[in-house]
Structure formats: structure tokens, C-alpha cells
Write an enzyme that holds these catalytic residues in place. Sequence first.
Site, PDB file in Angstrom:
ATOM      1  N   ARG A 162       0.821  -1.222   0.000  1.00 15.78           N
ATOM      2  CA  ARG A 162       0.000   0.000   0.000  1.00 15.78           C
ATOM      3  C   ARG A 162       0.848   1.263   0.000  1.00 15.78           C
ATOM      4  NH1 ARG A 162      -3.689  -2.121   4.595  1.00 15.78           N
ATOM      5  NH2 ARG A 162      -2.252  -3.855   4.443  1.00 15.78           N
TER       6      ARG A 162
ATOM      7  N   GLU B 231       3.868  -9.745  15.094  1.00 13.85           N
ATOM      8  CA  GLU B 231       3.213 -10.221  16.313  1.00 13.85           C
ATOM      9  C   GLU B 231       3.350 -11.750  16.409  1.00 13.85           C
ATOM     10  OE1 GLU B 231      -0.676  -8.601  16.640  1.00 13.85           O
ATOM     11  OE2 GLU B 231      -0.995  -9.486  18.611  1.00 13.85           O
TER      12      GLU B 231
HETATM   13  P1  AMP Z   1       3.694  -2.224  11.781  1.00 18.61           P
HETATM   14  O1  AMP Z   1       4.937  -2.869  11.222  1.00 18.61           O
HETATM   15  O2  AMP Z   1       3.176  -2.921  12.991  1.00 18.61           O
HETATM   16  O3  AMP Z   1       3.874  -0.745  11.987  1.00 18.61           O
HETATM   17  O4  AMP Z   1       2.551  -2.447  10.713  1.00 18.61           O
HETATM   18  C1  AMP Z   1       2.526  -1.684   9.563  1.00 18.61           C
HETATM   19  C2  AMP Z   1       2.012  -2.444   8.375  1.00 18.61           C
HETATM   20  O5  AMP Z   1       0.977  -3.386   8.681  1.00 18.61           O
HETATM   21  C3  AMP Z   1       1.453  -1.435   7.407  1.00 18.61           C
HETATM   22  O6  AMP Z   1       2.076  -1.640   6.153  1.00 18.61           O
HETATM   23  C4  AMP Z   1      -0.037  -1.687   7.382  1.00 18.61           C
HETATM   24  O7  AMP Z   1      -0.452  -1.789   6.061  1.00 18.61           O
HETATM   25  C5  AMP Z   1      -0.273  -2.989   8.131  1.00 18.61           C
HETATM   26  N1  AMP Z   1      -1.198  -2.851   9.279  1.00 18.61           N
HETATM   27  C6  AMP Z   1      -0.898  -3.028  10.589  1.00 18.61           C
HETATM   28  N2  AMP Z   1      -1.967  -2.839  11.385  1.00 18.61           N
HETATM   29  C7  AMP Z   1      -2.988  -2.507  10.581  1.00 18.61           C
HETATM   30  C8  AMP Z   1      -4.381  -2.159  10.795  1.00 18.61           C
HETATM   31  N3  AMP Z   1      -4.937  -2.119  12.027  1.00 18.61           N
HETATM   32  N4  AMP Z   1      -5.131  -1.856   9.723  1.00 18.61           N
HETATM   33  C9  AMP Z   1      -4.586  -1.889   8.487  1.00 18.61           C
HETATM   34  N5  AMP Z   1      -3.314  -2.202   8.203  1.00 18.61           N
HETATM   35  C10 AMP Z   1      -2.502  -2.512   9.229  1.00 18.61           C
END
Ligand code: AMP
Length: 192
Positions: A75, A112
Site C-alpha cells: 500500500r 506479532e
Molecule cells: P507495523 O509494522 O506494525 O507498523 O505495521 C505496519 C504495516 O501493517 C502497514 O504496512 C499496514 O499496512 C499494516 N497494518 C498493521 N496494522 C494494521 C491495521 N490495524 N489496519 C490496516 N493495516 C494494518
Amino acid sequence: MMVASDFRDNDHESASAMPIKSRVRTIPDHPRPGIQFRDITTLLQDPVGFRITVDELVNRYRHQNIHKVVGIESRGFILGAPVAYAIGAGFVPIRKHGKLPAQTIGQDYELEYGADRVEIHTDAIAAGERVLLIDDLIATGGTALAAIALIDQLGGHLLECAFAISLPDIGGIEKLQARGIATHVLTEFEGH
Ligand code: AMP
């Protein structure tokens, strides 16, 4: 009659967090119970929503002499590519393991449940180039920090990381800021 030029100056005057936030769809318990999935397809499919999102970023970065906009699969590509085009920068994809065809460097990061790896072409950024990182959303910050490590390894000068959405309660944005990384967020959602 509305012509293309009608959009040019109107939209970014009114652009702020709310018109973006109101166009993001929330899917409860997707892909797992307890996760509120923030779905940007409803923002992107709306001509005004897509325009104000891209324009907000373009207006912020157009005079920053940025050489490369780096987008994170997948995205981050949708927002990063039009921003790069509009500000006259090149676009660089950071992709999941095994997708990029030429020589790459990679960075592992924790999820996670389990781990993942992102990669970048070694010739994508020259040392000293001014870089902007873009992704749709920051949650834990794990993905962004892995991307930042790759930009650092290539000697890129990271100016800022921009996200359409931050989930501040999860702590990722704070983690980046604590490391002295400049961030910019278009809108925020509470909770997980
Ligand atoms: P993080 O590495 O935990 O910061 O997660 C970021 C990536 O996971 C991004 O590229 C988002 O597209 C996806 N992502 C994580 N949590 C969500 C959420 N609640 N809704 C949509 N996309 C998410």
C-alpha cells in the site's frame, strides 16, 4: 461545469485530517479477532479522497529537493508513486522477501506472530541522496524501522517518514520519534 482545473487549488485548502479519516473504512476483527483493520481502499476509490491524500504529501515535500521516495509493499506503493511523480523524485520499492529481481540487501523484522523480511535493490539509492519514506499505516513501527535500516545501509539521507494513518496507542510512531526520526501523519485512529 466542473473542469480539471477546478480541483487544483480548492482541495488542498480544505484538506485536513477529517476528510481523510472519514473516508477510511474500519473492519472489526479483521484479519483476527481484536484487530480493527483500517481499510484505505474507500479513501483511494474516492476521487477527492485520493487527491487530498496525495496533495497533502506533495505540498509538504515538493520543495524539499527529495531524490527518492521509498514506498513499502504494497500500500506504500499506491501513495508513494504519485507523490514521487508530482515532486519530481524517483520511486523506490521496498518489497517482501524474494520479489526484487536484481541484487538486494534485506532486513528481518518481528511480527506479532513470527517474522518477516523486506528487501531493497542495492542500486536504488546512492549515498547522500535525500529520501522520503511513505507507507499507508504505522502500527508497531516494525515495518518502517526495517525499511529505515535498509535506507541507512545504502547511505540514504532520510528526511522524514510519512504515513497516511498512525495508530498511536500501539506505539510505533513514538518509537520512531524516540530514535530521532522525523515523522508526519495525515490522520490517527485510537485503539488497536
Ligand atoms: P507495523 O509494522 O506494525 O507498523 O505495521 C505496519 C504495516 O501493517 C502497514 O504496512 C499496514 O499496512 C499494516 N497494518 C498493521 N496494522 C494494521 C491495521 N490495524 N489496519 C490496516 N493495516 C494494518
